[in-house]
Design an enzyme around this catalytic site. Structure first.
Site, short mmCIF file in Angstrom:
data_model
loop_
_atom_site.label_atom_id
_atom_site.label_comp_id
_atom_site.label_asym_id
_atom_site.label_seq_id
_atom_site.Cartn_x
_atom_site.Cartn_y
_atom_site.Cartn_z
N HIS A 33 3.56 -2.30 3.21
CA HIS A 33 3.71 -1.03 2.49
C HIS A 33 4.97 -0.98 1.64
O HIS A 33 6.00 -1.51 2.03
CB HIS A 33 3.72 0.13 3.49
CG HIS A 33 2.45 0.19 4.29
ND1 HIS A 33 2.28 -0.53 5.44
CD2 HIS A 33 1.29 0.85 4.08
CE1 HIS A 33 1.06 -0.32 5.91
NE2 HIS A 33 0.44 0.52 5.11
N ASP A 71 0.81 -1.21 0.00
CA ASP A 71 0.00 0.00 0.00
C ASP A 71 0.85 1.27 0.00
O ASP A 71 2.00 1.28 0.47
CB ASP A 71 -0.88 0.05 1.26
CG ASP A 71 -1.92 -1.05 1.31
OD1 ASP A 71 -1.82 -2.01 0.51
OD2 ASP A 71 -2.83 -0.96 2.15
ZN LIG Z 1 -2.48 3.10 3.30
#
Ligand SMILES: [Zn+2]
Ligand SMILES: *[C@@H]1O[C@H](CO)[C@@H](O)[C@H](O)[C@H]1NC(C)=O
Ligand SMILES: *[C@@H]1O[C@H](CO)[C@@H](O)[C@H](O)[C@H]1NC(C)=O
Ligand SMILES: *[C@@H]1O[C@H](CO)[C@@H](O)[C@H](O)[C@H]1NC(C)=O
Ligand SMILES: *[C@@H]1O[C@H](CO)[C@@H](O)[C@H](O)[C@H]1NC(C)=O
Ligand SMILES: *[C@@H]1O[C@H](CO)[C@@H](O)[C@H](O)[C@H]1NC(C)=O
Length: 448
Positions: free
Chosen positions: A331, A170
């Site tokens: 992430h 992400d």
């Molecule tokens: Zn996020």
């Protein structure tokens, strides 16, 4: 002698022309003394050194390797836009800032909600349970994932097949996504990238490289807010501008999205579905264990990398006991989170006994790639011909719908705008309460 010199200068030129390899080579020599390994051309720092403030490597270049108009990465997709998209001042909202939801563009997108029964819940105070006790008391009715893990049948929260991990990253695209892409290529692993619109217009070349390498691209938001705290028009603006940015750069419009922090309720769900975006969250077990690696906390300076990796090993342990596969929050925005992924988490899953299967979320969910984008989707029933008339009449998910808010930890990004405070209650398995230091915030702001 002359030949050798020529060879070296040729190699030097080759490296100069391939900044990704230059990056790897530079970091390789810089970190060799520290016990860093280089596996298949990807640099892996020792786990103990993966901590906030670690030396940074040279930033890889952010240029696209595919040419404008190139053939699509999957059969049935459109060619890449030609000429390539280029940023033009004044045509996009300000990066990482709340968007003007009164604009003509957003009002146009609001028409997509016509005919859908959007619940009229008031926006939550800030997407957290603790600061909105009224919304928390109503969480089951709202189907609020943050407070209690409520999901609906329209949510994707795991891969269906046991021992299968729906890999995702992400908050990018970002410079170190390039290192991650190299690793994923080496291991023939596909992933889903939940991208932030502000990063898409900042690093369009990296988005192109992700997409052209066969990875899936999905909508996150423009400025990474807690969606339940926004008005309907603000939600439409966040999703709409991100969708538009992806379409401008790649020529395809995603049919899926992930809410930042997992902050979704039936109002946000229905708006996303009305806009043709199927929500994808990540796995939370019945006892409230959220599959969050807390890698964002390493980037924020509140835990060392070893703590995040230990959490990931618990996730794999818990995942092994599930009857389904799973999805995990990770992430690619920060170098440090990419180091954890390429050095530790991905490898741990690939070398696990028995091994896990690693695939992008859409792929593991057996959604044909063509269905993941509006331009290539020929399936009239996906995303959905018409979302359920109202979410309340849809069924509750049988899993994760009975967990308590004590297991909630749904923060997904650390940034100077949003701060790093946990928003869904304290992380269950990490004893953390330190706020981000000002220095850490400044450093993160510098990274952005
Ligand atoms: Zn996020
Ligand atoms: C599941 O996760 C918890 C931490 O949240 C951990 O204590 C436990 O050992 C894990 N279970 C397995 C089977 O690994
Ligand atoms: C259309 O998509 C839905 C949801 O992914 C799937 O169940 C269905 O089988 C698909 N139909 C076709 C014809 O591909
Ligand atoms: C979903 O679960 C909540 C809480 O248990 C309950 O109040 C609600 O009636 C359920 N909805 C459906 C459609 O089963
Ligand atoms: C949640 O539901 C599952 C089955 O639906 C059940 O096995 C589990 O004990 C429940 N957990 C809690 C905390 O109620
Ligand atoms: C709750 O609100 C307080 C005061 O505005 C804020 O400092 C805190 O960060 C909020 N908590 C969460 C979890 O968002």
């Amino acid at each position: 002698m002359k030949t050798t010199a020529t060879l070296f200068s040729l190699l030097g030129l080759a490296f100069a022309h391939d900044s990704h390899h230059a990056h790897i080579a530079k970091r390789q020599s810089a970190a060799a003394a520290a016990g860093t390994q280089v596996v298949d051309g990807v640099t892996i720092p020792p786990l103990a050194s993966i901590t906030f403030g670690m030396p940074t490597a040279t930033t890889p270049a952010a240029t696209a390797t595919a040419t404008p108009g190139a053939a699509p990465p999957f059969s049935g997709g459109p060619k890449l836009p030609s000429p390539a998209w280029a940023f033009a001042q004044g045509q996009w909202p300000e990066m990482d800032k709340p968007i003007d939801s009164t604009s003509a563009q957003v009002q146009e997108w609001m028409k997509e909600l016509d005919g859908y029964d959007i619940p009229d819940f008031s926006p939550t105070v800030d997407g957290s349970c603790v600061n909105d006790t009224a919304a928390e008391a109503d969480a089951a009715k709202r189907g609020w994932w943050t407070c209690g893990g409520y999901t609906r049948d329209t949510d994707i929260v795991a891969c269906p097949d046991k021992m299968t991990w729906g890999v995702s990253f992400d908050d990018g695209p970002a410079p170190y996504s390039t290192v991650l892409l190299e690793y994923l290529k080496q291991k023939s692993v596909s992933a889903t990238f939940f991208v932030v619109g502000s990063r898409v217009i900042e690093y369009p070349g990296i988005l192109i490289n992700e997409y052209m390498a066969g990875h899936e691209i999905s909508v996150h938001t423009w400025s990474h807010p807690h969606l339940t705290s926004l008005t309907n028009a603000q939600i439409v603006a966040e999703l709409g501008w991100t969708r538009k940015a992806i379409q401008a750069v790649l020529g395809v419009t995603p049919t899926t999205m992930r809410p930042p922090y997992g902050d979704i309720d039936d109002r946000v769900r229905m708006i996303a579905l009305a806009m043709g975006l199927v929500p994808i969250i990540w796995t939370r077990t019945d006892d409230g264990h959220s599959f969050d690696t807390f890698d964002w906390m390493v980037a924020g300076g509140t835990v060392p990398g070893s703590t995040s990796f230990a959490e990931f090993q618990s996730i794999l342990g818990n995942a092994s006991t599930l009857n389904t596969g799973f999805a995990v929050l990770q992430h690619d925005l920060y170098e440090i989170t990419v180091d954890l992924a390429v050095g530790y988490t991905l490898n741990a899953a690939l070398t696990h006994n028995p091994p896990f299967t690693l695939e992008a979320v859409g792929k593991c969910s057996k959604i044909p790639t063509t269905n993941l984008y509006v331009e290539s989707n020929t399936n009239k029933t996906f995303p959905f011909p018409a979302p359920p008339k109202s979410m309340a009449s849809g069924s509750n998910s049988s899993s994760s719908a009975n967990s308590t808010s004590s297991g909630s930890s749904s923060n997904g990004k650390v940034s100077s705008q949003q701060g790093a405070s946990g928003t869904g209650g304290a992380p269950r398995s990490l004893a953390l309460s330190l706020p981000l230091g000002a220095a850490a915030l400044l450093a993160l702001a510098a990274l952005l």
